[in-house]
Design a protein around this motif. Structure first.
Motif, PDB file in Angstrom:
ATOM      1  N   ALA A 122       0.858  -1.185   0.000  1.00  0.00           N
ATOM      2  CA  ALA A 122       0.000   0.000   0.000  1.00  0.00           C
ATOM      3  C   ALA A 122       0.895   1.237   0.000  1.00  0.00           C
ATOM      4  N   PRO A 123       0.369   2.368  -0.473  1.00  0.00           N
ATOM      5  CA  PRO A 123       1.162   3.604  -0.444  1.00  0.00           C
ATOM      6  C   PRO A 123       1.297   4.151   0.970  1.00  0.00           C
ATOM      7  N   GLN A 124       2.156   5.149   1.118  1.00  0.00           N
ATOM      8  CA  GLN A 124       2.477   5.711   2.434  1.00  0.00           C
ATOM      9  C   GLN A 124       1.235   6.116   3.214  1.00  0.00           C
ATOM     10  N   ARG A 125       0.313   6.833   2.569  1.00  0.00           N
ATOM     11  CA  ARG A 125      -0.871   7.329   3.287  1.00  0.00           C
ATOM     12  C   ARG A 125      -1.658   6.186   3.911  1.00  0.00           C
ATOM     13  N   GLU A 126      -1.895   5.120   3.139  1.00  0.00           N
ATOM     14  CA  GLU A 126      -2.669   3.999   3.664  1.00  0.00           C
ATOM     15  C   GLU A 126      -1.917   3.280   4.784  1.00  0.00           C
ATOM     16  N   LEU A 127      -0.612   3.165   4.660  1.00  0.00           N
ATOM     17  CA  LEU A 127       0.162   2.503   5.709  1.00  0.00           C
ATOM     18  C   LEU A 127       0.137   3.310   7.000  1.00  0.00           C
ATOM     19  N   ARG A 128       0.223   4.624   6.892  1.00  0.00           N
ATOM     20  CA  ARG A 128       0.162   5.458   8.102  1.00  0.00           C
ATOM     21  C   ARG A 128      -1.201   5.349   8.765  1.00  0.00           C
ATOM     22  N   GLU A 129      -2.255   5.273   7.968  1.00  0.00           N
ATOM     23  CA  GLU A 129      -3.590   5.089   8.539  1.00  0.00           C
ATOM     24  C   GLU A 129      -3.709   3.722   9.201  1.00  0.00           C
ATOM     25  N   LYS A 130      -3.164   2.704   8.560  1.00  0.00           N
ATOM     26  CA  LYS A 130      -3.264   1.332   9.072  1.00  0.00           C
ATOM     27  C   LYS A 130      -2.606   1.192  10.434  1.00  0.00           C
TER      28      LYS A 130
ATOM     29  N   ILE B  55       7.253   6.110   8.515  1.00  0.00           N
ATOM     30  CA  ILE B  55       6.885   5.403   7.289  1.00  0.00           C
ATOM     31  C   ILE B  55       7.080   6.352   6.116  1.00  0.00           C
ATOM     32  N   GLU B  56       8.065   6.046   5.279  1.00  0.00           N
ATOM     33  CA  GLU B  56       8.428   6.919   4.176  1.00  0.00           C
ATOM     34  C   GLU B  56       7.574   6.618   2.939  1.00  0.00           C
ATOM     35  N   PRO B  57       7.649   7.479   1.933  1.00  0.00           N
ATOM     36  CA  PRO B  57       6.908   7.200   0.692  1.00  0.00           C
ATOM     37  C   PRO B  57       7.292   5.851   0.103  1.00  0.00           C
ATOM     38  N   VAL B  58       6.310   5.150  -0.421  1.00  0.00           N
ATOM     39  CA  VAL B  58       6.517   3.833  -1.017  1.00  0.00           C
ATOM     40  C   VAL B  58       6.776   4.010  -2.513  1.00  0.00           C
ATOM     41  N   ASP B  59       7.901   3.482  -2.974  1.00  0.00           N
ATOM     42  CA  ASP B  59       8.279   3.647  -4.377  1.00  0.00           C
ATOM     43  C   ASP B  59       7.532   2.679  -5.293  1.00  0.00           C
ATOM     44  N   PHE B  60       7.362   1.438  -4.832  1.00  0.00           N
ATOM     45  CA  PHE B  60       6.728   0.404  -5.650  1.00  0.00           C
ATOM     46  C   PHE B  60       5.599  -0.223  -4.840  1.00  0.00           C
ATOM     47  N   VAL B  61       4.384  -0.098  -5.322  1.00  0.00           N
ATOM     48  CA  VAL B  61       3.237  -0.704  -4.633  1.00  0.00           C
ATOM     49  C   VAL B  61       2.908  -2.015  -5.328  1.00  0.00           C
ATOM     50  N   TRP B  62       2.981  -3.086  -4.570  1.00  0.00           N
ATOM     51  CA  TRP B  62       2.716  -4.429  -5.103  1.00  0.00           C
ATOM     52  C   TRP B  62       1.305  -4.853  -4.714  1.00  0.00           C
ATOM     53  N   SER B  63       0.532  -5.308  -5.691  1.00  0.00           N
ATOM     54  CA  SER B  63      -0.861  -5.681  -5.417  1.00  0.00           C
ATOM     55  C   SER B  63      -1.187  -7.102  -5.854  1.00  0.00           C
ATOM     56  N   GLY B  64      -0.193  -7.881  -6.242  1.00  0.00           N
ATOM     57  CA  GLY B  64      -0.447  -9.260  -6.642  1.00  0.00           C
ATOM     58  C   GLY B  64       0.469  -9.672  -7.781  1.00  0.00           C
ATOM     59  N   GLY B  65       0.536 -10.964  -8.005  1.00  0.00           N
ATOM     60  CA  GLY B  65       1.396 -11.485  -9.048  1.00  0.00           C
ATOM     61  C   GLY B  65       2.846 -11.526  -8.604  1.00  0.00           C
ATOM     62  N   ALA B  66       3.751 -11.605  -9.567  1.00  0.00           N
ATOM     63  CA  ALA B  66       5.168 -11.652  -9.238  1.00  0.00           C
ATOM     64  C   ALA B  66       5.602 -10.349  -8.593  1.00  0.00           C
ATOM     65  N   LEU B  67       6.455 -10.449  -7.589  1.00  0.00           N
ATOM     66  CA  LEU B  67       6.941  -9.259  -6.906  1.00  0.00           C
ATOM     67  C   LEU B  67       7.645  -8.326  -7.886  1.00  0.00           C
ATOM     68  N   SER B  68       8.414  -8.891  -8.798  1.00  0.00           N
ATOM     69  CA  SER B  68       9.169  -8.072  -9.745  1.00  0.00           C
ATOM     70  C   SER B  68       8.271  -7.283 -10.682  1.00  0.00           C
ATOM     71  N   SER B  69       6.997  -7.691 -10.806  1.00  0.00           N
ATOM     72  CA  SER B  69       6.092  -6.971 -11.696  1.00  0.00           C
ATOM     73  C   SER B  69       5.788  -5.570 -11.197  1.00  0.00           C
ATOM     74  N   ALA B  70       6.038  -5.309  -9.909  1.00  0.00           N
ATOM     75  CA  ALA B  70       5.802  -3.977  -9.344  1.00  0.00           C
ATOM     76  C   ALA B  70       6.986  -3.041  -9.579  1.00  0.00           C
ATOM     77  N   VAL B  71       8.099  -3.595 -10.059  1.00  0.00           N
ATOM     78  CA  VAL B  71       9.326  -2.821 -10.259  1.00  0.00           C
ATOM     79  C   VAL B  71       9.548  -2.632 -11.756  1.00  0.00           C
ATOM     80  N   PRO B  72       9.812  -1.408 -12.197  1.00  0.00           N
ATOM     81  CA  PRO B  72      10.040  -1.193 -13.634  1.00  0.00           C
ATOM     82  C   PRO B  72      11.125  -2.115 -14.190  1.00  0.00           C
ATOM     83  N   MET B  73      10.903  -2.616 -15.387  1.00  0.00           N
ATOM     84  CA  MET B  73      11.809  -3.591 -15.980  1.00  0.00           C
ATOM     85  C   MET B  73      13.245  -3.074 -16.063  1.00  0.00           C
ATOM     86  N   GLU B  74      13.414  -1.766 -16.299  1.00  0.00           N
ATOM     87  CA  GLU B  74      14.773  -1.234 -16.454  1.00  0.00           C
ATOM     88  C   GLU B  74      15.569  -1.287 -15.149  1.00  0.00           C
TER      89      GLU B  74
END
Length: 288
Positions: free
Chosen positions: A16-24, A36-55
Motif C-alpha cells: 500500500a502507499p504511504q498514506r494507507e500505511l500510516r492510517e493502518k 513510514i516513508e513514501p513507497v516507491d513500488f506498490v505491489w498488489s499481486g502477481g510476481a513481486l518483480s512486476s511492481a518494479v520497472p523492468m529497467e
C-alpha cells in the motif's frame, strides 16, 4: 531500516502507499507512523518483480526483508523473483523470527518439502491458518517475543475458533499468517537444498549468532552449479544435527531446573553452537 531520510539510496516496496500505511498503523503505541516513508513500488499481486520497472531489474546492490518471508505463501517463487532484481553477487539480507523464542514455539519447523508443496500458491491454505490460530501462545500473559523462560503458557485462540478462522481461506480476501517456522540451522538447510536442487541461486554470505527472538541471514546471488554440490549431504547432516541442538536449547528454556542457566550463559551457548556449526560447514564450503 535504510531510510532515505538518513541518506540511503533506497527504494521501498509495500502492499500500500504511504498514506494507507500510516492510517493502518496509527494508534499503535510501538509504531511512529511518521517514520513510514513514501513507497516507491506498490505491489498488489502477481510476481513481486512486476511492481518494479523492468529497467531496474538486476540493478539493486541489496535487498532487505525484515520479518517478511515467514508470511509469504510461496517462498521459492518469491526468493527466485528477488534474485532477478538483485545484481550478480548482490546481497539478500533477511531477518527472520526464531521460532524457539516467539509465539510459534510449539509449531514444527518448516522443511524444504513444505516449500515445494507451496509452489504456485498466492494464498495461505486452511491448514496454515488453522495452525497459526490453534498453536500460537502467550507467555505469562504477554506476547511471546524473546529469550526468556517459559512461565504460564496460554493459547492465543481456542482450537474451535481456529477452525472457524481457517475457513476464511476460502473467502475472496487474502488472510495473513505465519506460514513458516525456522531455527537458524533449519532455514540454512532449506536454502542449501534448494540451491543444490537448482531451484534458487543463493549462497550463504553471513549468518551472525541469533539474538533474542530473531536471527539475521544474508545471501549472495550466484550462478547455480550445473551439478549437485559435492559435500552437500555432509553439510546437510551437520545442519540436521545442529537443528537438534537448537531445539535442545528451547527445551532448557521450556523446562528450567533449579540450576537453570542465566541469560548470559545461554547467549554464550548460542555462540558456541554457532561456532561449531560454522566450523563444520567450513570443511565443505570450499567444494561448493
Amino acid at each position: 531500516m535504510a531510510p532515505k531520510s538518513d541518506g540511503w539510496q533506497a527504494y521501498s516496496l509495500d502492499h500500500a502507499p504511504q498514506r494507507e500505511l500510516r492510517e493502518k498503523y496509527s494508534g499503535q503505541p510501538d509504531i511512529d507512523v511518521e517514520d513510514i516513508e513514501p513507497v516507491d513500488f506498490v505491489w498488489s499481486g502477481g510476481a513481486l518483480s512486476s511492481a518494479v520497472p523492468m529497467e531496474l531489474h538486476g540493478s539493486f546492490d541489496a535487498c532487505i526483508a525484515s520479518h517478511v518471508l515467514e508470511h509469504i505463501p510461496d517462498p521459492i517463487s518469491w526468493l527466485a523473483d528477488l534474485s532477478r532484481l538483485i545484481k550478480p553477487e548482490g546481497v539478500l539480507s533477511l531477518i527472520l523470527p526464531d521460532k524457539r523464542f516467539e509465539l510459534d514455539c510449539f509449531r514444527p519447523i518448516s522443511t524444504t518439502g513444505s516449500w515445494l508443496d507451496a509452489r504456485g500458491r498466492t494464498r495461505h491454505t486452511q491448514g496454515t491458518l488453522y495452525d497459526c490460530g490453534a498453536y500460537t501462545v502467550t507467555n505469562d500473559g504477554q506476547p511471546f517475543w524473546g529469550q526468556r523462560y517459559f512461565g504460564e503458557i496460554t493459547f492465543y485462540s481456542d482450537f474451535v475458533a481456529a477452525l472457524m478462522y481457517s475457513n476464511k481461506a476460502y473467502e475472496a480476501e487474502y488472510i495473513d499468517a505465519h506460514a513458516w517456522c525456522f531455527t537458524p540451522a533449519s532455514f540454512r538447510l532449506i536454502m542449501l537444498e534448494l540451491r543444490a536442487l537448482e531451484l534458487l541461486p543463493f549462497k550463504i554470505a553471513a549468518e551472525p549468532p541469533p539474538t533474542d527472538f530473531e536471527f539475521y541471514s544474508s545471501w549472495r546471488t550466484a550462478s547455480i552449479p550445473s551439478q549437485r554440490t559435492e559435500g552437500t549431504n555432509e553439510e546437510r547432516m551437520i545442519l540436521l544435527k545442529e537443528i537438534q541442538r537448537e531445539l535442545r536449547v528451547q527445551i532448557e528454556y521450556m523446562m528450567p531446573t533449579e540450576s537453570a542457566p542465566t541469560a548470559s550463559s545461554m547467549r554464550s551457548k548460542f555462540a558456541s553452537l554457532h561456532r561449531r556449526l560454522r566450523a563444520g560447514v567450513a570443511r565443505y564450503s570450499s567444494r561448493a
